[in-house]
Design an enzyme around this catalytic site. Sequence first.
Site, short mmCIF file in Angstrom:
data_model
loop_
_atom_site.label_atom_id
_atom_site.label_comp_id
_atom_site.label_asym_id
_atom_site.label_seq_id
_atom_site.Cartn_x
_atom_site.Cartn_y
_atom_site.Cartn_z
N GLU A 111 -4.17 24.89 -5.35
CA GLU A 111 -4.28 24.52 -4.52
C GLU A 111 -3.65 23.78 -4.23
O GLU A 111 -2.96 23.42 -4.62
CB GLU A 111 -6.09 23.35 -5.24
CG GLU A 111 -6.86 24.44 -5.96
CD GLU A 111 -8.02 23.34 -6.81
OE1 GLU A 111 -8.47 21.84 -6.31
OE2 GLU A 111 -8.28 23.33 -8.01
N LYS A 113 -2.39 20.08 -2.93
CA LYS A 113 -2.34 18.76 -3.65
C LYS A 113 -2.59 17.49 -2.33
O LYS A 113 -1.38 17.61 -1.83
CB LYS A 113 -1.25 17.65 -4.58
CG LYS A 113 -1.39 17.16 -5.48
CD LYS A 113 -0.42 16.46 -6.60
CE LYS A 113 -0.94 15.79 -6.85
NZ LYS A 113 -0.92 14.35 -6.44
N ASP A 115 -3.23 13.77 0.08
CA ASP A 115 -2.21 13.17 -0.31
C ASP A 115 -3.17 11.74 -0.07
O ASP A 115 -3.36 11.95 1.46
CB ASP A 115 -0.44 13.22 0.52
CG ASP A 115 -0.24 12.17 -0.16
OD1 ASP A 115 -0.41 11.51 -1.73
OD2 ASP A 115 1.44 11.96 -0.38
N TYR A 222 -11.98 19.01 -4.86
CA TYR A 222 -11.23 19.51 -6.23
C TYR A 222 -12.08 20.15 -6.49
O TYR A 222 -11.56 20.50 -8.06
CB TYR A 222 -10.33 19.40 -5.30
CG TYR A 222 -9.66 18.38 -6.27
CD1 TYR A 222 -10.20 17.56 -6.98
CD2 TYR A 222 -9.53 16.73 -5.37
CE1 TYR A 222 -9.92 16.17 -7.84
CE2 TYR A 222 -9.41 16.16 -5.50
CZ TYR A 222 -9.33 15.48 -6.88
OH TYR A 222 -9.12 13.91 -7.26
N LYS A 309 4.83 19.45 -7.22
CA LYS A 309 5.88 18.57 -6.41
C LYS A 309 6.87 18.87 -5.38
O LYS A 309 7.62 19.99 -5.89
CB LYS A 309 6.10 16.63 -6.89
CG LYS A 309 5.20 15.72 -7.57
CD LYS A 309 4.11 15.48 -6.58
CE LYS A 309 3.46 14.09 -7.19
NZ LYS A 309 3.71 13.57 -6.62
N CYS A 403 17.67 -13.70 19.27
CA CYS A 403 17.21 -12.55 19.59
C CYS A 403 18.73 -11.90 20.71
O CYS A 403 19.21 -11.59 21.19
CB CYS A 403 16.59 -12.21 21.02
SG CYS A 403 16.21 -11.54 22.53
N CYS A 406 18.69 -11.70 24.82
CA CYS A 406 18.41 -13.52 24.92
C CYS A 406 18.98 -14.71 24.37
O CYS A 406 19.44 -15.47 24.19
CB CYS A 406 17.61 -13.40 25.91
SG CYS A 406 16.07 -14.16 24.48
N CYS A 421 10.62 -12.91 19.17
CA CYS A 421 11.48 -13.24 20.05
C CYS A 421 10.21 -14.13 21.20
O CYS A 421 9.56 -13.72 21.82
CB CYS A 421 12.41 -12.62 21.49
SG CYS A 421 12.56 -13.31 22.61
N CYS A 427 13.47 -13.56 28.46
CA CYS A 427 13.89 -11.98 27.87
C CYS A 427 13.88 -11.14 28.46
O CYS A 427 12.70 -10.66 28.52
CB CYS A 427 13.13 -11.82 26.26
SG CYS A 427 13.98 -10.71 25.22
P1 AMP Z 1 -1.30 11.76 -9.57
O1 AMP Z 1 -2.21 10.66 -8.71
O2 AMP Z 1 0.30 11.69 -9.33
O3 AMP Z 1 -1.82 11.42 -11.02
O4 AMP Z 1 -1.61 13.01 -8.85
C1 AMP Z 1 -3.49 12.94 -9.59
C2 AMP Z 1 -4.35 12.34 -8.22
O5 AMP Z 1 -3.94 13.86 -7.55
C3 AMP Z 1 -5.57 13.01 -8.63
O6 AMP Z 1 -5.99 12.03 -9.14
C4 AMP Z 1 -6.00 13.17 -7.86
O7 AMP Z 1 -6.69 12.73 -6.80
C5 AMP Z 1 -5.64 14.07 -6.87
N1 AMP Z 1 -5.21 15.01 -6.09
C6 AMP Z 1 -4.73 15.71 -4.66
N2 AMP Z 1 -5.17 16.77 -4.37
C7 AMP Z 1 -5.64 17.31 -5.72
C8 AMP Z 1 -6.05 18.59 -6.12
N3 AMP Z 1 -6.22 19.48 -5.55
N4 AMP Z 1 -6.55 18.81 -7.55
C9 AMP Z 1 -7.01 18.15 -8.53
N5 AMP Z 1 -6.73 16.31 -7.91
C10 AMP Z 1 -5.90 16.59 -6.34
ZN ZN Z 2 15.15 -12.29 23.43
#
Ligand code: AMP
Ligand code: ZN
Length: 666
Positions: A111, A113, A115, A222, A309, A403, A406, A421, A427
């Site tokens: 899957e 990951k 963010d 997930y 990662k 600045c 000016c 500023c 300015c």
């Molecule tokens: P970390 O924050 O680096 O410890 O990574 C763990 C976090 O990755 C989990 O708490 C999830 O929120 C996140 N995460 C994102 N995508 C996934 C996924 N497909 N499966 C499991 N965890 C995931």
């Molecule tokens: Zn200025």
Amino acid sequence: MTIQQKIQQLRDELNKHNYNYYVLDNPTISDFDFDVKLKELEKLEKENPVFFDANSPTQRVGGSITKNFKTVVHKNRMYSLVNSYSKDDLLDWEKRIHKMLGTSEVEYTCELKFDGASINLTYQNGQFIKAVTRGDGVQGDEVTNNVKTIRSIPLSINSDFIQDFEMRGEIILPLLGFNKMNEERVENGEEEYRNPRNTASGSLKLQDSAEVAKRPLDCLLYQVLTSERKYKTHFESLEQARKVGFKVPKTIMIAKTMNAVFEFINYWDSKRYNLPYETDGVVIKVNNLQQQEELGYTSKAPRWAIAYKFKAEQVSTILNEITYQVGRTGAITPVANLEPVQLSGTIVKRASLHNADQIEKLDVREKDTVFVEKGGEIIPKIIAVDFTKRPENSQPTIYATHCPECNTELVRTPGDAKHYCPNEFGCAPQITGRIQHFISRKAMNIDGLGSETVDLLRKEGLIENYADLYNLSVEQVIPLDRMALKSAQNMISGIEKSKEIPFEKVLFALGIRFVGETVAKKLAKHFKSIDKLMTAKFEELIQVDEIGDRIAQSIIDFSSNLGNIHLINRLKIAGVKLAVSAESLENQTDKLKGQVFVVSGVFHQMSRNELKKAIEDNGGKVSSSISKKTNFIVAGDNMGPSKLTKAQDLGIKIISEQDFIDKIKE
Ligand code: AMP
Ligand code: ZN
């Protein structure tokens, strides 16, 4: 049908449409018809409070205020993930798993990951019960009301799925929505959000859920957690969850071997920049749930999963010089001027350093070698300094005290990340920027005058502020570079025409800090004239819907400045609209509130602009292109055929000029 049945039917229908729109991205109803049904449900619920349901689709707009989020202990701990950075790491992990399970018959899922911010959703008997953040893994904050506003999260599902379960997922802010939020902030003179992840998790902790509802958050799921042993594999449980309405990304794949895992990683490492949201890696999980149970957990993370990662695309280069940019509001942005370097397919020459704190935190100095990274943001950022390469005679960066344009001493108010500023009227970039903002499309919309011409006019000393525009003559501007009689005439007549621009736009055009388009509209509607606004007391200002302390103070500052008072007087003398006209006051209603119109073709009873104005005066919105959000198209003669087909495809109501007039006379 009883009222209760009718209410239930509407809820089911609206839930289905939400699912089609936000999960499948495939709406089967126009927004207008959706709104009609939602309004109908709202009305029935209001008239029959006994049938109140906290999970009704009407509850998604938010409005509840949470001062303190309740701490909740997780039923199942929310673990972290072990990280890995190479394929060898993954092969080692596989070896450990084979050994522990005593078999090499192990299948994986791959899957992406995501963010964002992790979230745990509890469901019982088909009903959404609560949402809790990860917190420290043992306990988190309950953010149910905020999470309810995320349309892709189902509030009720078919209870045949599993009676009692938790869904784990990530709340994310897609890049498009994130960048749009930032554009608006820049327009309002506010500091940009740094990245989608922090903004997503920050959004979950906002006190006003109506604010959260406005943010384009999404939730990708997930994991299904339950004590019912209904499904054999992780993959199957997610597929079933998707079927009952959860947004489970289709990017999940089964990998029978580690080689297949590597293929998945390689594919997404290069394709991830095409995704609508950020991903920082891949999560590999043992697919069989029985095997997962056998493997269990360490004190921190499951043994049955591992994260890989991606290497962020990063390069190192030399920082030649730190310079400072002055924005139209006087905000100072430090800029790193870099030795040009190739990164994610583009040549990077500059990176933002954000503010003084950031420079101090990184301890970044001129001539340092720095690591540059490109995330979802448009401007690349400096991640760190390579201290091993720091020149011997290096000196700590002293942040600009004056600045660069000016030479006025910079100020920084407590709580503000940026320096400013304060020399508003002297300015150069602030003056030019303010005039450029004044003439821009969403403000005075002056035809025949662009940003570059403003630059020229300033250089030639023909204007010093926006009021000066109204004293320009054709003879004065003809001698300018690339200006001919015709273009000079266009420009002057464009300026002349801007005197017709309604007050709310003029108010936005003035460039008062934190007064963006929406705020200007609110203020214009409330105060009705610049005089009333400029004499309003702080207490009076914060009474207005959506006007907080910061905006109120900024208006007070603007109004108490003699230079501004003088400018406003000159605009008044020139004939610029500084009050809502009596006629438009008379015609203003809320009849079209919440409805979006597209105007197309040629009209007879009123001009196109009059028509647009009538829509807005009655509380409606005018949009230039047809989309899912459009409710009505007012069609005149000769409406374009492509527009017609598009409208028909989306099922948008097409009405005539007369229909429209009848509508507002109703
Ligand atoms: P970390 O924050 O680096 O410890 O990574 C763990 C976090 O990755 C989990 O708490 C999830 O929120 C996140 N995460 C994102 N995508 C996934 C996924 N497909 N499966 C499991 N965890 C995931
Ligand atoms: Zn200025």
